[in-house]
Design a protein around this motif. Sequence first.
Motif, PDB file in Angstrom:
ATOM      1  N   TRP A   1       3.093  20.785 101.073  1.00  0.00           N
ATOM      2  CA  TRP A   1       4.535  21.017 101.239  1.00  0.00           C
ATOM      3  C   TRP A   1       4.930  20.881 102.711  1.00  0.00           C
ATOM      4  CZ3 TRP A   1       9.128  21.112  99.151  1.00  0.00           C
ATOM      5  CH2 TRP A   1      10.158  21.861  99.706  1.00  0.00           C
ATOM      6  N   ALA A   2       4.156  21.512 103.604  1.00  0.00           N
ATOM      7  CA  ALA A   2       4.446  21.445 105.039  1.00  0.00           C
ATOM      8  C   ALA A   2       4.336  20.003 105.554  1.00  0.00           C
ATOM      9  CB  ALA A   2       3.498  22.356 105.816  1.00  0.00           C
ATOM     10  N   LEU A   3       3.330  19.268 105.101  1.00  0.00           N
ATOM     11  CA  LEU A   3       3.190  17.864 105.512  1.00  0.00           C
ATOM     12  C   LEU A   3       4.345  17.018 104.991  1.00  0.00           C
ATOM     13  CD1 LEU A   3      -0.655  17.434 105.047  1.00  0.00           C
ATOM     14  CD2 LEU A   3       0.604  17.178 107.195  1.00  0.00           C
ATOM     15  N   THR A   4       4.805  17.322 103.796  1.00  0.00           N
ATOM     16  CA  THR A   4       5.944  16.593 103.237  1.00  0.00           C
ATOM     17  C   THR A   4       7.209  16.879 104.033  1.00  0.00           C
ATOM     18  OG1 THR A   4       4.954  16.597 101.033  1.00  0.00           O
ATOM     19  CG2 THR A   4       7.327  16.212 101.152  1.00  0.00           C
ATOM     20  N   LEU A   5       7.437  18.142 104.382  1.00  0.00           N
ATOM     21  CA  LEU A   5       8.590  18.483 105.218  1.00  0.00           C
ATOM     22  C   LEU A   5       8.518  17.756 106.558  1.00  0.00           C
ATOM     23  CD1 LEU A   5       8.968  22.329 104.589  1.00  0.00           C
ATOM     24  CD2 LEU A   5      10.337  20.461 103.617  1.00  0.00           C
TER      25      LEU A   5
ATOM     26  N   ALA B   1      13.292  16.962  96.576  1.00  0.00           N
ATOM     27  CA  ALA B   1      13.402  17.517  95.217  1.00  0.00           C
ATOM     28  C   ALA B   1      12.087  17.358  94.457  1.00  0.00           C
ATOM     29  CB  ALA B   1      14.548  16.839  94.466  1.00  0.00           C
ATOM     30  N   VAL B   2      11.476  16.190  94.568  1.00  0.00           N
ATOM     31  CA  VAL B   2      10.189  15.972  93.899  1.00  0.00           C
ATOM     32  C   VAL B   2       9.121  16.869  94.529  1.00  0.00           C
ATOM     33  CG1 VAL B   2       8.355  14.276  93.475  1.00  0.00           C
ATOM     34  CG2 VAL B   2      10.742  13.635  93.136  1.00  0.00           C
ATOM     35  N   ALA B   3       9.129  16.991  95.846  1.00  0.00           N
ATOM     36  CA  ALA B   3       8.153  17.855  96.517  1.00  0.00           C
ATOM     37  C   ALA B   3       8.333  19.316  96.100  1.00  0.00           C
ATOM     38  CB  ALA B   3       8.271  17.709  98.031  1.00  0.00           C
ATOM     39  N   ALA B   4       9.571  19.742  95.917  1.00  0.00           N
ATOM     40  CA  ALA B   4       9.815  21.118  95.461  1.00  0.00           C
ATOM     41  C   ALA B   4       9.264  21.329  94.055  1.00  0.00           C
ATOM     42  CB  ALA B   4      11.311  21.427  95.504  1.00  0.00           C
ATOM     43  N   ARG B   5       9.385  20.314  93.211  1.00  0.00           N
ATOM     44  CA  ARG B   5       8.821  20.421  91.852  1.00  0.00           C
ATOM     45  C   ARG B   5       7.296  20.443  91.915  1.00  0.00           C
ATOM     46  NH1 ARG B   5      11.704  23.292  90.054  1.00  0.00           N
ATOM     47  NH2 ARG B   5      10.596  23.096  88.112  1.00  0.00           N
ATOM     48  N   MET B   6       6.720  19.689  92.843  1.00  0.00           N
ATOM     49  CA  MET B   6       5.265  19.730  93.037  1.00  0.00           C
ATOM     50  C   MET B   6       4.856  21.134  93.456  1.00  0.00           C
ATOM     51  SD  MET B   6       3.012  20.093  95.811  1.00  0.00           S
ATOM     52  CE  MET B   6       4.009  19.652  97.200  1.00  0.00           C
ATOM     53  N   ARG B   7       5.591  21.691  94.367  1.00  0.00           N
ATOM     54  CA  ARG B   7       5.283  23.030  94.871  1.00  0.00           C
ATOM     55  C   ARG B   7       5.370  24.068  93.750  1.00  0.00           C
ATOM     56  NH1 ARG B   7       8.579  26.547  99.174  1.00  0.00           N
ATOM     57  NH2 ARG B   7       6.842  27.686 100.095  1.00  0.00           N
ATOM     58  N   ALA B   8       6.241  23.807  92.782  1.00  0.00           N
ATOM     59  CA  ALA B   8       6.391  24.705  91.639  1.00  0.00           C
ATOM     60  C   ALA B   8       5.324  24.488  90.569  1.00  0.00           C
ATOM     61  CB  ALA B   8       7.782  24.530  91.023  1.00  0.00           C
TER      62      ALA B   8
ATOM     63  N   GLY C   1       2.883  18.768  87.472  1.00  0.00           N
ATOM     64  CA  GLY C   1       1.912  17.700  87.660  1.00  0.00           C
ATOM     65  C   GLY C   1       2.549  16.335  87.826  1.00  0.00           C
ATOM     66  N   TRP C   2       3.668  16.087  87.121  1.00  0.00           N
ATOM     67  CA  TRP C   2       4.329  14.790  87.243  1.00  0.00           C
ATOM     68  C   TRP C   2       4.803  14.563  88.676  1.00  0.00           C
ATOM     69  CZ3 TRP C   2       9.216  14.585  89.122  1.00  0.00           C
ATOM     70  CH2 TRP C   2      10.017  15.729  89.006  1.00  0.00           C
ATOM     71  N   ALA C   3       5.232  15.646  89.351  1.00  0.00           N
ATOM     72  CA  ALA C   3       5.704  15.519  90.730  1.00  0.00           C
ATOM     73  C   ALA C   3       4.537  15.214  91.662  1.00  0.00           C
ATOM     74  CB  ALA C   3       6.419  16.796  91.159  1.00  0.00           C
ATOM     75  N   ARG C   4       3.399  15.807  91.383  1.00  0.00           N
ATOM     76  CA  ARG C   4       2.205  15.482  92.178  1.00  0.00           C
ATOM     77  C   ARG C   4       1.868  14.008  92.014  1.00  0.00           C
ATOM     78  NH1 ARG C   4      -3.889  17.720  91.128  1.00  0.00           N
ATOM     79  NH2 ARG C   4      -3.393  16.892  89.087  1.00  0.00           N
ATOM     80  N   ALA C   5       1.976  13.489  90.800  1.00  0.00           N
ATOM     81  CA  ALA C   5       1.693  12.069  90.556  1.00  0.00           C
ATOM     82  C   ALA C   5       2.696  11.173  91.276  1.00  0.00           C
ATOM     83  CB  ALA C   5       1.708  11.786  89.055  1.00  0.00           C
ATOM     84  N   VAL C   6       3.981  11.547  91.252  1.00  0.00           N
ATOM     85  CA  VAL C   6       5.010  10.754  91.939  1.00  0.00           C
ATOM     86  C   VAL C   6       4.743  10.733  93.443  1.00  0.00           C
ATOM     87  CG1 VAL C   6       7.463  10.685  92.560  1.00  0.00           C
ATOM     88  CG2 VAL C   6       6.792  11.052  90.181  1.00  0.00           C
ATOM     89  N   LEU C   7       4.424  11.884  94.013  1.00  0.00           N
ATOM     90  CA  LEU C   7       4.131  11.944  95.449  1.00  0.00           C
ATOM     91  C   LEU C   7       2.872  11.146  95.789  1.00  0.00           C
ATOM     92  CD1 LEU C   7       4.983  15.669  96.227  1.00  0.00           C
ATOM     93  CD2 LEU C   7       6.312  13.639  96.842  1.00  0.00           C
TER      94      LEU C   7
ATOM     95  N   ALA D   1       3.150  11.328 104.800  1.00  0.00           N
ATOM     96  CA  ALA D   1       3.326  11.297 103.344  1.00  0.00           C
ATOM     97  C   ALA D   1       1.993  11.077 102.638  1.00  0.00           C
ATOM     98  CB  ALA D   1       4.328  10.207 102.960  1.00  0.00           C
ATOM     99  N   ALA D   2       1.180  10.177 103.171  1.00  0.00           N
ATOM    100  CA  ALA D   2      -0.137   9.932 102.573  1.00  0.00           C
ATOM    101  C   ALA D   2      -1.046  11.141 102.758  1.00  0.00           C
ATOM    102  CB  ALA D   2      -0.755   8.680 103.188  1.00  0.00           C
ATOM    103  N   ALA D   3      -0.984  11.760 103.936  1.00  0.00           N
ATOM    104  CA  ALA D   3      -1.817  12.932 104.198  1.00  0.00           C
ATOM    105  C   ALA D   3      -1.426  14.110 103.308  1.00  0.00           C
ATOM    106  CB  ALA D   3      -1.712  13.334 105.665  1.00  0.00           C
ATOM    107  N   ALA D   4      -0.165  14.202 102.932  1.00  0.00           N
ATOM    108  CA  ALA D   4       0.304  15.305 102.089  1.00  0.00           C
ATOM    109  C   ALA D   4      -0.328  15.262 100.703  1.00  0.00           C
ATOM    110  CB  ALA D   4       1.828  15.272 101.971  1.00  0.00           C
ATOM    111  N   VAL D   5      -0.734  14.097 100.271  1.00  0.00           N
ATOM    112  CA  VAL D   5      -1.318  13.949  98.934  1.00  0.00           C
ATOM    113  C   VAL D   5      -2.728  14.527  98.878  1.00  0.00           C
ATOM    114  CG1 VAL D   5      -2.091  12.236  97.247  1.00  0.00           C
ATOM    115  CG2 VAL D   5       0.104  11.959  98.407  1.00  0.00           C
ATOM    116  N   VAL D   6      -3.480  14.388  99.948  1.00  0.00           N
ATOM    117  CA  VAL D   6      -4.893  14.768  99.941  1.00  0.00           C
ATOM    118  C   VAL D   6      -5.126  16.203  99.496  1.00  0.00           C
ATOM    119  CG1 VAL D   6      -6.970  15.007 101.382  1.00  0.00           C
ATOM    120  CG2 VAL D   6      -5.489  12.987 101.618  1.00  0.00           C
TER     121      VAL D   6
END
Length: 154
Positions: A20-24, A78-85, A88-94, A130-135
């Motif tokens: 989340w922090a990396l995405t921000l 918005a997608v990152a917030a759903r990932m944080r919640a 799984g679909w948001a994690r896949a999108v990110l 953005a790429a690092a946030a996925v790891v």
Amino acid sequence: MKTGGSGAGPRRPRQVEAAWALTLAAVAAEALVWVLGVFVVAPTGLEELTEHSGRSGAMTRLALSAGMLVVFLGGWLAVAARMRAGRGWARAVLTVAGALFLAFRVGGLGMDGIDPAWWTALTALPELLAAAAVVPLYLPEARSHFPSRARRTV
């Protein structure tokens, strides 16, 4: 074990909070790069657009560009917030977005011309973040935050 947060509900894994922090940071870097490219780094986007479209045309195009950037960054958040919640679909999108951002940067598919090295590095920062946030999202502790379809309740 879940860590982070201080609410009454379950706590998010620290890997999810790191993502989340990396995405921000990536969103902020994207906005910063846009502003610097339009108004600061010579030749500025404003100067180039004014030369080709006149002052009025340049302002219209920049307003459209800024509006599209706001929509894009809002969607990303918005997608990152759903990932944080825990969606799984948001994690896949990110994940897909992070891979595509990195592919565009590494593959040279960006629209950058011949720029100074410092500017090239700065413009690469949002994609790298953005790429690092996925790891961290795929580390064992974080995986438990994203229930599989079989375990999820509707």
